[in-house]
Write an enzyme that holds these catalytic residues in place. Structure first.
Site, PDB file in Angstrom:
ATOM      1  N   ARG A 102      23.584 -23.042 -43.318  1.00 38.90           N
ATOM      2  CA  ARG A 102      24.419 -23.951 -44.102  1.00 38.90           C
ATOM      3  C   ARG A 102      25.315 -23.139 -45.022  1.00 38.90           C
ATOM      4  O   ARG A 102      24.831 -22.290 -45.767  1.00 38.90           O
ATOM      5  CB  ARG A 102      23.499 -24.867 -44.909  1.00 38.90           C
ATOM      6  N   THR A 106      30.602 -25.154 -48.800  1.00 38.53           N
ATOM      7  CA  THR A 106      30.989 -26.440 -48.183  1.00 38.53           C
ATOM      8  C   THR A 106      29.767 -27.288 -47.823  1.00 38.53           C
ATOM      9  O   THR A 106      29.892 -28.485 -47.589  1.00 38.53           O
ATOM     10  CB  THR A 106      31.785 -26.203 -46.889  1.00 38.53           C
ATOM     11  N   ASP A 197      14.577 -22.973 -51.400  1.00 34.75           N
ATOM     12  CA  ASP A 197      15.052 -22.511 -50.092  1.00 34.75           C
ATOM     13  C   ASP A 197      13.849 -22.063 -49.258  1.00 34.75           C
ATOM     14  O   ASP A 197      13.248 -21.013 -49.522  1.00 34.75           O
ATOM     15  CB  ASP A 197      16.032 -21.336 -50.300  1.00 34.75           C
ATOM     16  N   ASP A 200      13.975 -18.497 -47.616  1.00 37.07           N
ATOM     17  CA  ASP A 200      13.791 -17.411 -48.593  1.00 37.07           C
ATOM     18  C   ASP A 200      12.342 -17.318 -49.042  1.00 37.07           C
ATOM     19  O   ASP A 200      11.773 -16.234 -49.155  1.00 37.07           O
ATOM     20  CB  ASP A 200      14.680 -17.642 -49.829  1.00 37.07           C
TER      21      ASP A 200
HETATM   22  C1  PRP Z   1      17.972 -24.779 -44.530  1.00 38.17           C
HETATM   23  C2  PRP Z   1      16.894 -25.520 -43.759  1.00 38.17           C
HETATM   24  C3  PRP Z   1      17.679 -26.345 -42.765  1.00 38.17           C
HETATM   25  C4  PRP Z   1      18.953 -26.635 -43.528  1.00 38.17           C
HETATM   26  C5  PRP Z   1      18.894 -28.034 -44.054  1.00 38.17           C
HETATM   27  O1  PRP Z   1      18.379 -23.664 -43.822  1.00 38.17           O
HETATM   28  O2  PRP Z   1      15.957 -24.677 -43.133  1.00 38.17           O
HETATM   29  O3  PRP Z   1      17.943 -25.649 -41.558  1.00 38.17           O
HETATM   30  O4  PRP Z   1      19.019 -25.728 -44.636  1.00 38.17           O
HETATM   31  O5  PRP Z   1      20.090 -28.370 -44.662  1.00 38.17           O
HETATM   32  P1  PRP Z   1      21.043 -29.502 -44.069  1.00 38.17           P
HETATM   33  O6  PRP Z   1      20.178 -30.632 -43.653  1.00 38.17           O
HETATM   34  O7  PRP Z   1      21.932 -29.843 -45.235  1.00 38.17           O
HETATM   35  O8  PRP Z   1      21.813 -28.906 -42.930  1.00 38.17           O
HETATM   36  P2  PRP Z   1      19.453 -22.639 -44.428  1.00 38.17           P
HETATM   37  O9  PRP Z   1      20.847 -23.066 -44.141  1.00 38.17           O
HETATM   38  O10 PRP Z   1      19.118 -22.403 -45.879  1.00 38.17           O
HETATM   39  O11 PRP Z   1      19.176 -21.354 -43.549  1.00 38.17           O
HETATM   40  P3  PRP Z   1      17.969 -20.342 -43.680  1.00 38.17           P
HETATM   41  O12 PRP Z   1      16.740 -21.032 -43.152  1.00 38.17           O
HETATM   42  O13 PRP Z   1      18.393 -19.203 -42.835  1.00 38.17           O
HETATM   43  O14 PRP Z   1      17.826 -20.004 -45.151  1.00 38.17           O
END
Ligand code: PRP
Length: 206
Positions: A102, A106, A197, A200
């Site tokens: 994500r 944005t 997160d 993380d």
């Molecule tokens: C997090 C989580 C989902 C997403 C959810 O991943 O694991 O995949 O955000 O958000 P959304 O419903 O608004 O799309 P992230 O983008 O933080 O990636 P990561 O697991 O690599 O930290």
């Protein structure tokens, strides 16, 4: 459709994850414990297949989950711990991986890695612990449909009401099994009260 698991053990395990002092090992372990319960629920109506086995008392026929007809797909990174939990139980299942990140400004999700094969004739279990805006899950489902996935079930630990609504509006036929639907999203599109997160926290990312 979606199902939120209302059970004291689920409440307790999800609330364990909210403790920000939890070390990554215990965080991942707790994610796996919750995932096993989500999987149990997801397979509630699973059709079984018959197989002949040699028992102590001769050849007999018994029913089993057709693991070879199931593909487990995880959304990196946070879905990895869930993935491990599912394939530890469904040892004959195949795996796929989707890298979806994500954008922090944005809040839109971006697909950066696709390692999912053709899913024709397979049931897909898609795992991602967090459903915030729902964008990542929708992107993942879109890719799976392009790969001819039939039935798709998602296993999610925490979701926002907005995220669940978006996923089911775009893909009403999806079956979402969710441990806990939290209150709402904040202005930064984080789930409240949430757990931070998940990627993380699971992998102690710098
Ligand atoms: C997090 C989580 C989902 C997403 C959810 O991943 O694991 O995949 O955000 O958000 P959304 O419903 O608004 O799309 P992230 O983008 O933080 O990636 P990561 O697991 O690599 O930290």
């Amino acid at each position: 459709m979606h199902k939120e698991l209302a059970h004291p053990l689920i409440h307790s395990l999800v609330n364990t994850l909210r403790d920000n002092t939890l070390d990554p090992f215990v965080f991942r372990h707790t994610i796996k414990e919750i995932t096993k319960i989500l999987l149990y629920e997801a397979l509630n109506n699973q059709k079984l297949c018959s197989r002949e086995i040699m028992t102590w008392n001769g050849v007999k026929t018994y029913s089993y989950v057709p693991e070879e007809d199931i593909v487990v797909v995880s959304v990196l990174r946070a879905g990895l711990s869930m993935h491990e939990a599912v394939i530890d139980t469904l040892k004959g299942a195949q795996s796929g991986f989707l890298g979806i990140k994500r954008d922090e400004v944005t809040h839109k999700s971006v697909l950066y890695y696709d390692r999912v094969g053709d899913c024709s004739g397979k049931k897909v279990i898609l795992v991602d612990p967090m459903v915030a805006t729902g964008g990542s899950l929708c992107d993942a489902i879109k890719v799976l449909k392009q790969k001819n996935a039939g039935e798709i079930q998602t296993l999610n630990i925490l979701a926002s009401p907005e995220g669940v609504q978006r996923v089911l509006e775009e893909y009403p036929q999806i079956d979402m099994i969710i441990a806990k639907i939290d209150e709402k999203l904040n202005n930064d599109k984080f789930i409240l009260p949430g757990l931070g997160d998940a990627g993380d926290r699971a992998y102690n990312t710098l």
